[in-house]
Design a protein around this motif. Structure first.
Motif: not given
Length: 326
Positions: A104, A117, A145, A152
């Motif tokens: 990430t 990603h 996340e 995100w």
């Protein structure tokens, strides 16, 4: 006042204009959602402010849609036991973390943009890890996340996948049913939106698999296959790629170390995770007063309360509800 992380100004603007966030209403919306969860006898869910606001933001503060997504999130975790049987961290999770498969990246695409990603498929050792192990790892990462990464949740995720040296033994494990189950959780469960997938270094065998993937994608335009690293750099921008790919968005080693630290910090979170989920026997025996009144029976009546899929941003060409019971 809600106990949630403050947003960077650029991301707060996205939350306001795209996700319908009104700062003065956040606390009240969280309270309403928490009360709904507590009123559902079949549902045992997390109810802390930061967890709930992530689902509200993703669903653009549509309360009904948020309830459906949370319901499905915990329904899936209960139903898909073959994929999510053990929620505790183990050597396989740490091994995949340290293998250099997933990263990430620290910088999103601009302060208010999607998280990036990066996946190196060639680093998967099929003598140690199966496709199910990889998906299980992805669920751990997505849950971390959902609790830590506002980009995100609010702006989505951009996936970049290097298919060089991908083990053929791994490709053979990705049957359509497994892929659909994996896609269902990522598409209907976790609170993020895939804004694009970029593939680089794909062999002919890998492209066959990618074409199968494309068949079950409603938004086929989200999948991009690059003929060269230069094409990827031009499209994404070098500043957003890891150092190993000619960029300056951190190194794989740094990303691996950071995620292992997060795993350690979330150890207690995952240890207690098995207590959350749904009890379908209780769902099916909920007393529905409104249905009784409508039927004019004058007495309480137990009815089946079917689960319906969440609607916002959920685009799929298959029926996940039939799929989960297959």
């Amino acid at each position: 006042m809600a106990q949630i992380r403050p947003l960077a100004p650029e991301l707060a603007e996205v939350a306001r204009t795209v996700n319908n966030e009104v700062e003065s209403r956040i606390a009240g919306d969280i309270i309403e959602l928490r009360q709904w969860i507590e009123d559902q006898p079949y549902l045992t869910a997390r109810t802390d402010d930061q967890f709930l606001v992530g689902f509200l933001r993703f669903c653009k503060y549509d309360m009904d849609a948020t309830k459906k997504r949370i319901d499905y999130y915990f329904t899936y975790k209960t139903t898909a036991g073959d994929l999510l049987k053990n929620r505790r961290l183990d050597d396989k999770v740490y091994g995949i973390c340290r293998a250099g498969i997933f990263a990430t990246l620290p910088k999103p695409v601009g302060p208010g943009g999607p998280r990036i990603h990066f996946t190196r498929m060639g680093h998967i050792d099929t003598s140690l890890y199966t496709a199910k192990d990889i998906f299980r790892f992805i669920t751990f990462r997505s849950e971390i996340e959902a609790n830590t990464d506002d980009n995100w949740i609010i702006s989505g995720v951009l996936e970049i996948i290097d298919f060089s040296k991908i083990p053929y033994a791994l490709l053979r494990q990705f049957d359509a049913n497994l892929f659909k189950k994996m896609a269902a959780f990522l598409e209907y469960g976790v609170p993020t939106n895939l804004v694009g997938t970029h593939i680089v270094n794909a062999s002919m065998d890998a492209q066959i698999i990618l074409n199968l993937v494309r068949l079950v994608m409603k938004q086929k335009e989200l999948l991009h296959i690059h003929s060269s690293l230069e094409s990827l750099q031009k499209t994404i921008g070098k500043e957003y790629l890891p150092v190993e790919y000619g960029g300056n968005n951190g190194t794989y080693e740094e990303a691996m170390e950071h995620f292992e630290q997060q795993l350690n910090e979330f150890s207690d979170y995952f240890d207690e995770d098995e207590k959350y989920g749904v009890d379908e026997s209780l769902r099916q025996t909920i007393t529905t007063t409104e249905a009784t009144v409508a039927a004019g029976t004058g007495a309480n009546k137990t009815t089946s309360t079917p689960v319906s899929p969440p609607s916002p941003k959920c685009k799929s060409s298959f029926n996940i509800w039939n799929l989960l019971s297959s």
